[in-house]
Design a protein around this motif. Structure first.
Motif, PDB file in Angstrom:
ATOM      1  N   MET A   1       0.847  -1.195   0.000  1.00 60.29           N
ATOM      2  CA  MET A   1       0.000   0.000   0.000  1.00 60.29           C
ATOM      3  C   MET A   1       0.877   1.239   0.000  1.00 60.29           C
ATOM      4  SD  MET A   1      -3.205   0.996   0.060  1.00 60.29           S
ATOM      5  CE  MET A   1      -4.136  -0.405   0.684  1.00 60.29           C
ATOM      6  N   GLU A   2       0.699   2.098  -1.020  1.00 59.38           N
ATOM      7  CA  GLU A   2       1.460   3.331  -1.121  1.00 59.38           C
ATOM      8  C   GLU A   2       0.629   4.508  -0.623  1.00 59.38           C
ATOM      9  OE1 GLU A   2       4.266   3.927  -4.633  1.00 59.38           O
ATOM     10  OE2 GLU A   2       2.685   2.666  -5.505  1.00 59.38           O
ATOM     11  N   THR A   3       1.307   5.446  -0.013  1.00 53.62           N
ATOM     12  CA  THR A   3       0.664   6.698   0.370  1.00 53.62           C
ATOM     13  C   THR A   3       1.040   7.747  -0.660  1.00 53.62           C
ATOM     14  OG1 THR A   3       0.731   6.127   2.719  1.00 53.62           O
ATOM     15  CG2 THR A   3       0.444   8.448   2.155  1.00 53.62           C
ATOM     16  N   LEU A   4       0.039   8.135  -1.473  1.00 51.02           N
ATOM     17  CA  LEU A   4       0.281   9.071  -2.569  1.00 51.02           C
ATOM     18  C   LEU A   4      -0.859  10.075  -2.632  1.00 51.02           C
ATOM     19  CD1 LEU A   4       1.350   6.537  -5.367  1.00 51.02           C
ATOM     20  CD2 LEU A   4       2.852   8.169  -4.195  1.00 51.02           C
ATOM     21  N   PRO A   5      -0.575  11.301  -3.069  1.00 55.55           N
ATOM     22  CA  PRO A   5      -1.644  12.302  -3.184  1.00 55.55           C
ATOM     23  C   PRO A   5      -2.709  11.863  -4.187  1.00 55.55           C
ATOM     24  CG  PRO A   5       0.524  13.320  -3.347  1.00 55.55           C
ATOM     25  CD  PRO A   5       0.744  11.851  -3.427  1.00 55.55           C
ATOM     26  N   TYR A   6      -3.924  12.316  -3.947  1.00 56.58           N
ATOM     27  CA  TYR A   6      -4.996  12.067  -4.915  1.00 56.58           C
ATOM     28  C   TYR A   6      -4.577  12.569  -6.287  1.00 56.58           C
ATOM     29  CZ  TYR A   6      -8.364  11.070  -1.163  1.00 56.58           C
ATOM     30  OH  TYR A   6      -9.033  10.518  -0.097  1.00 56.58           O
ATOM     31  N   GLY A   7      -4.974  11.829  -7.308  1.00 57.53           N
ATOM     32  CA  GLY A   7      -4.670  12.222  -8.676  1.00 57.53           C
ATOM     33  C   GLY A   7      -3.343  11.723  -9.191  1.00 57.53           C
ATOM     34  N   SER A   8      -2.536  11.114  -8.327  1.00 52.33           N
ATOM     35  CA  SER A   8      -1.233  10.606  -8.756  1.00 52.33           C
ATOM     36  C   SER A   8      -1.132   9.090  -8.589  1.00 52.33           C
ATOM     37  CB  SER A   8      -0.115  11.291  -7.954  1.00 52.33           C
ATOM     38  OG  SER A   8      -0.214  10.984  -6.578  1.00 52.33           O
ATOM     39  N   TRP A   9      -2.235   8.445  -8.281  1.00 54.10           N
ATOM     40  CA  TRP A   9      -2.187   7.001  -8.069  1.00 54.10           C
ATOM     41  C   TRP A   9      -1.937   6.276  -9.395  1.00 54.10           C
ATOM     42  CZ3 TRP A   9      -7.339   6.462  -4.824  1.00 54.10           C
ATOM     43  CH2 TRP A   9      -7.180   7.137  -3.611  1.00 54.10           C
ATOM     44  N   PRO A  10      -1.039   5.318  -9.420  1.00 49.86           N
ATOM     45  CA  PRO A  10      -0.816   4.539 -10.646  1.00 49.86           C
ATOM     46  C   PRO A  10      -2.005   3.619 -10.901  1.00 49.86           C
ATOM     47  CG  PRO A  10       0.487   3.646  -8.835  1.00 49.86           C
ATOM     48  CD  PRO A  10      -0.135   4.896  -8.314  1.00 49.86           C
ATOM     49  N   SER A  11      -2.417   3.520 -12.156  1.00 49.32           N
ATOM     50  CA  SER A  11      -3.597   2.717 -12.490  1.00 49.32           C
ATOM     51  C   SER A  11      -3.346   1.877 -13.726  1.00 49.32           C
ATOM     52  CB  SER A  11      -4.795   3.632 -12.733  1.00 49.32           C
ATOM     53  OG  SER A  11      -5.886   2.885 -13.231  1.00 49.32           O
ATOM     54  N   PRO A  12      -3.825   0.633 -13.736  1.00 53.19           N
ATOM     55  CA  PRO A  12      -3.722  -0.191 -14.946  1.00 53.19           C
ATOM     56  C   PRO A  12      -4.778   0.166 -15.985  1.00 53.19           C
ATOM     57  CG  PRO A  12      -4.856  -1.409 -13.222  1.00 53.19           C
ATOM     58  CD  PRO A  12      -4.432  -0.103 -12.598  1.00 53.19           C
ATOM     59  N   ILE A  13      -5.705   1.047 -15.628  1.00 51.42           N
ATOM     60  CA  ILE A  13      -6.752   1.440 -16.565  1.00 51.42           C
ATOM     61  C   ILE A  13      -6.289   2.687 -17.300  1.00 51.42           C
ATOM     62  CG2 ILE A  13      -9.176   2.101 -16.821  1.00 51.42           C
ATOM     63  CD1 ILE A  13      -9.678   0.677 -14.114  1.00 51.42           C
ATOM     64  N   ASP A  14      -5.675   2.492 -18.470  1.00 54.40           N
ATOM     65  CA  ASP A  14      -5.223   3.649 -19.240  1.00 54.40           C
ATOM     66  C   ASP A  14      -6.292   4.047 -20.247  1.00 54.40           C
ATOM     67  OD1 ASP A  14      -5.048   1.786 -21.289  1.00 54.40           O
ATOM     68  OD2 ASP A  14      -2.855   1.733 -21.310  1.00 54.40           O
ATOM     69  N   ALA A  15      -6.052   5.125 -20.974  1.00 47.36           N
ATOM     70  CA  ALA A  15      -7.057   5.650 -21.899  1.00 47.36           C
ATOM     71  C   ALA A  15      -7.342   4.674 -23.039  1.00 47.36           C
ATOM     72  CB  ALA A  15      -6.597   6.995 -22.445  1.00 47.36           C
ATOM     73  N   ALA A  16      -6.332   3.940 -23.475  1.00 47.82           N
ATOM     74  CA  ALA A  16      -6.531   2.980 -24.559  1.00 47.82           C
ATOM     75  C   ALA A  16      -7.467   1.858 -24.126  1.00 47.82           C
ATOM     76  CB  ALA A  16      -5.196   2.422 -25.019  1.00 47.82           C
ATOM     77  N   LEU A  17      -7.311   1.402 -22.900  1.00 47.86           N
ATOM     78  CA  LEU A  17      -8.176   0.343 -22.381  1.00 47.86           C
ATOM     79  C   LEU A  17      -9.613   0.838 -22.260  1.00 47.86           C
ATOM     80  CD1 LEU A  17      -8.186  -2.568 -21.230  1.00 47.86           C
ATOM     81  CD2 LEU A  17      -7.979  -1.535 -18.962  1.00 47.86           C
ATOM     82  N   ALA A  18      -9.779   2.054 -21.746  1.00 43.75           N
ATOM     83  CA  ALA A  18     -11.120   2.614 -21.627  1.00 43.75           C
ATOM     84  C   ALA A  18     -11.767   2.777 -22.999  1.00 43.75           C
ATOM     85  CB  ALA A  18     -11.067   3.958 -20.898  1.00 43.75           C
ATOM     86  N   ALA A  19     -10.997   3.229 -23.983  1.00 49.62           N
ATOM     87  CA  ALA A  19     -11.526   3.424 -25.330  1.00 49.62           C
ATOM     88  C   ALA A  19     -11.918   2.098 -25.970  1.00 49.62           C
ATOM     89  CB  ALA A  19     -10.496   4.137 -26.196  1.00 49.62           C
ATOM     90  N   GLU A  20     -11.115   1.081 -25.742  1.00 46.14           N
ATOM     91  CA  GLU A  20     -11.382  -0.235 -26.316  1.00 46.14           C
ATOM     92  C   GLU A  20     -12.710  -0.802 -25.831  1.00 46.14           C
ATOM     93  OE1 GLU A  20      -9.390  -4.726 -26.211  1.00 46.14           O
ATOM     94  OE2 GLU A  20      -8.237  -2.973 -25.543  1.00 46.14           O
ATOM     95  N   HIS A  21     -13.100  -0.436 -24.608  1.00 43.84           N
ATOM     96  CA  HIS A  21     -14.321  -0.973 -24.020  1.00 43.84           C
ATOM     97  C   HIS A  21     -15.485   0.014 -24.086  1.00 43.84           C
ATOM     98  CE1 HIS A  21     -11.359  -3.800 -22.456  1.00 43.84           C
ATOM     99  NE2 HIS A  21     -12.362  -4.618 -22.212  1.00 43.84           N
ATOM    100  N   ASP A  22     -15.355   1.053 -24.907  1.00 44.19           N
ATOM    101  CA  ASP A  22     -16.436   2.018 -25.028  1.00 44.19           C
ATOM    102  C   ASP A  22     -17.546   1.447 -25.911  1.00 44.19           C
ATOM    103  OD1 ASP A  22     -17.184   4.963 -24.517  1.00 44.19           O
ATOM    104  OD2 ASP A  22     -17.553   4.699 -26.646  1.00 44.19           O
ATOM    105  N   GLY A  23     -18.791   1.774 -25.589  1.00 45.50           N
ATOM    106  CA  GLY A  23     -19.928   1.276 -26.349  1.00 45.50           C
ATOM    107  C   GLY A  23     -20.375  -0.083 -25.835  1.00 45.50           C
ATOM    108  N   HIS A  24     -21.497  -0.548 -26.346  1.00 46.14           N
ATOM    109  CA  HIS A  24     -22.024  -1.823 -25.865  1.00 46.14           C
ATOM    110  C   HIS A  24     -22.924  -2.460 -26.915  1.00 46.14           C
ATOM    111  CE1 HIS A  24     -26.009  -0.018 -25.076  1.00 46.14           C
ATOM    112  NE2 HIS A  24     -25.373   1.003 -24.549  1.00 46.14           N
ATOM    113  N   PRO A  25     -23.220  -3.752 -26.769  1.00 39.94           N
ATOM    114  CA  PRO A  25     -24.116  -4.415 -27.728  1.00 39.94           C
ATOM    115  C   PRO A  25     -25.497  -3.766 -27.705  1.00 39.94           C
ATOM    116  CG  PRO A  25     -23.678  -5.833 -25.831  1.00 39.94           C
ATOM    117  CD  PRO A  25     -22.735  -4.683 -25.739  1.00 39.94           C
TER     118      PRO A  25
END
Length: 650
Positions: A1-25
């Motif tokens: 567990m890291e103590t980091l300021p809000y907005g600087s947390w590392p995330s595996p959800i990048d913009a490309a991943l979010a874009a790839e999953h945009d829209g739905h059947p």
């Protein structure tokens, strides 16, 4: 567990991943025993393809690129395909987005056009096709432009020959109605084929204001005769109509203040909840009758469930499963019901319900966790108190990351999301765009402000002549309540929205001091311009109810327009626009920016070639998310990792 300021947390959800999953059947249906539906392909230029589930359980696309199964009727589109098994083989008809022609397709051949091209205005467009194989026709809605203006258009019900004889001959398309109504939905044929029913409405009404249910007889020669209105009117919205197997007429009406179901005029299950919604796209379905007399329904108050209604007892048995939201699309075959459902932990997927056993299972577009779901947001359903003590419904997504905590007593930044429409609502479902922010330490508050659907006609009526007032007040009330209770940092609040939500975001920046910055996406900014020829026909008189009659209250249009009050904006903003947008055209942004010139307010304007109203290309969505995050980083003093810096001009 890291103590980091809000907005600087590392995330595996990048913009490309979010874009790839945009829209739905969307737009489910049956072709014989097979379930078919449309699916988005963001990485293939944003096209939509048809997908089939074969008898052996395999999913496969029906049409390769560049075929794009999507209609532009009323610009928001509608059901773009139909299918059946003919002579033992699947036959499909579909609308191709590029040329808006209706095509015939058999799986071992090439699509063949059934309709011609017109060079007048927006051309010929088709929606809600229904195969009438015994007549060798496709019955559907035709939207035909008669001139170059966005309102030079007529809409009629038509019969298109399946043999291709109309592919070069407009006169070979048989018109079933005379165009007396400005808007119509596709005809639903009775089980014996002797009657047809559809919905119609006229300006200045929107379909959630008032529609008419029209019924006609089908003569032996295929013409419609004795057209008559059997329900609905200026103050009654009928959102869907269909026929039961016994020939009785089913429809969803809000005559009691809630969209409930009726059979031949009698209520089936009177409840203070919705069994339908706003008809933004032709062919949306909230109920579907089964052969045995039961009715599959999508219903709820706020959130929606999939259930089976017994019309004799009024009892509903809901499908068991993790889904907490169902889209307005249904198809039935025998005792099988196919729908599209999602939850806060899963994206939309194709769900099949067995009406005999009550068993529900995923059969298509199955949700697959691209990252550890521990990074998904954990939403809260809340009701806030707004001006005059009115309730405001909202979904709160606090910052959440399993590997990070903030230092000390730091409060997080929050972004208020205003949904589009505005006669719509934000569903409570997994959205990787929201997770993109929350997993980095930025909270999101989705506000279903007064005027939103899902809470009855009185709630959605709060926006009548109050657009730019109630929506702005409700979003601000939620933002300030979060700050007052110690959930959000009062100095780090932002607002964001697209389309009508872009209007609310811009209006909030010009009329309140609540937000430190804002993201404004393909917005309405100039009411007078938008309401006098700058938008499409469907919404061209929407402002008559949202703001008031322009001829009577022209000052109100100027007083509420962000373009007229650009001098009041002091907060930095990001403005995003598709250059092919005919609903909220680029001219709106351009006039707004002209008024901002020389004011030295930090801002950025990004316009995207090839994008219309609603971004669909993966590369566009990646740039949008990264630019938005960079705006918040600069304004809020955040330190996100690995994103390009958005250049803000003054």
């Amino acid at each position: 567990m890291e103590t980091l300021p809000y907005g600087s947390w590392p995330s595996p959800i990048d913009a490309a991943l979010a874009a790839e999953h945009d829209g739905h059947p969307e737009y489910v249906g049956f072709v014989g025993d097979e379930a078919w539906w449309t699916e988005p392909r963001p990485t293939e230029g944003g096209r939509r393809t048809l997908v089939r589930r074969r008898a052996d359980g395999r999913e496969e696309p029906v049409l390769p690129a560049p075929w794009n199964v999507r209609t532009r009727v009323i610009e928001y589109g509608g059901h773009p395909w139909a299918g059946a098994v003919v002579d033992g083989r699947p036959l499909a008809v579909f609308v191709n987005f590029a040329d808006q022609r209706l095509y015939r397709y058999e799986l071992d051949g090439e699509p063949r056009p059934l309709t011609p091209v017109s060079l007048v205005g927006g051309g010929l467009r088709w929606a809600q096709p229904q195969l009438v194989t015994d007549r060798g026709e496709v019955w559907c809605v035709l939207e035909e432009f008669t001139g170059d203006g966005p309102t030079d258009v007529r809409r009629v019900l038509t019969a298109v020959p399946l043999d291709g004889s109309a592919a070069q001959d407009r006169d070979a398309v048989r018109e079933l109605t005379d165009g007396r109504h400005r808007f119509v939905t596709g005809p639903r044929l009775s089980p014996d084929g002797r009657s047809a029913a559809w919905l119609a409405w006229d300006h200045p009404r929107m379909p959630w204001d008032g529609t008419e249910l029209v019924v006609a007889g089908v003569a032996d020669d295929g013409t419609l005769q004795r057209q008559r209105t059997v329900a609905g009117g200026p103050r009654e919205s009928i959102a869907q109509v269909d026929w039961a197997a016994d020939g009785s007429l089913l429809y969803a009406s809000d005559r009691t203040g809630w969209w409930n179901l009726y059979r031949d005029g009698s209520p089936l299950c009177p409840r203070e909840e919705e069994f339908a919604g706003p008809l933004w796209k032709l062919g949306q379905r909230w109920f579907a009758p089964l052969d045995g007399g039961l009715i599959a329904v999508v219903h709820g108050r706020g959130a929606t469930a999939l259930g089976i209604l017994d019309p004799e007892t009024g009892e509903i048995v809901d499908a068991a499963g993790p889904w907490t939201e169902f889209a307005p699309t249904l198809a039935v075959h025998g005792e099988r019901v196919v729908a599209v459902g999602a939850s806060p932990r899963s994206a939309y997927e194709v769900v099949e319900l067995d009406a005999r056993t009550g068993r529900a299972r995923v059969i298509g577009a199955e949700h697959d966790d691209a990252v550890d779901p521990a990074h998904y947001p954990e939403p809260q359903i809340r009701t806030f108190t707004g001006p005059a003590g009115r309730d405001i419904h909202a979904h709160i997504y606090p910052p959440h990351n399993p590997g990070c905590v903030p230092p000390g007593d730091e409060l997080p930044p929050y972004v208020v999301w205003a949904h589009g429409g505005p006669t719509s609502r934000a569903p409570l479902v997994l959205d990787l765009e929201i997770a993109y922010f929350t997993s980095r330490g930025i909270g999101v508050a989705e506000v279903n402000y007064g005027g939103s659907t899902g809470y009855g006609r009185e709630y959605r009526g709060r926006l009548r002549e109050q657009w730019g007032v109630v929506d702005v007040e409700d979003c601000a009330a939620v933002a300030l309540a979060l700050a007052d209770e110690g959930t959000a940092d009062r100095d780090r609040l932002a607002i964001r929205g697209g389309s009508a939500g872009g209007w609310t975001a811009a209006a909030s920046l010009t009329s309140t001091d609540v937000y430190a910055c804002g993201t404004i996406i393909y917005p309405i900014l100039d009411l007078a311009g938008w309401g006098t020829g700058e938008t499409h026909d469907f919404e061209s008189q929407y402002l008559e109810t949202l703001v008031g009659p322009l001829a009577e209250v022209p000052g109100r249009y100027a007083e509420r327009s962000p373009t007229e009050h650009a001098d009041r904006i002091t907060a930095p903003f990001l403005l995003l626009q598709g250059l092919d947008d005919v609903i909220c055209p680029p001219a709106q942004c351009e006039r707004f920016l002209e008024r901002m010139a020389g004011r030295r307010v930090p801002h950025a304007y990004i316009a995207f070639e090839g994008e219309g109203h609603g971004f669909r290309r993966a590369e566009t969505m990646i740039r949008v998310l990264e630019s938005e995050l960079s705006l918040y980083a600069q304004v809020f003093g955040l330190n996100p990792r690995d994103i390009p810096t958005l250049e803000l001009s003054k």
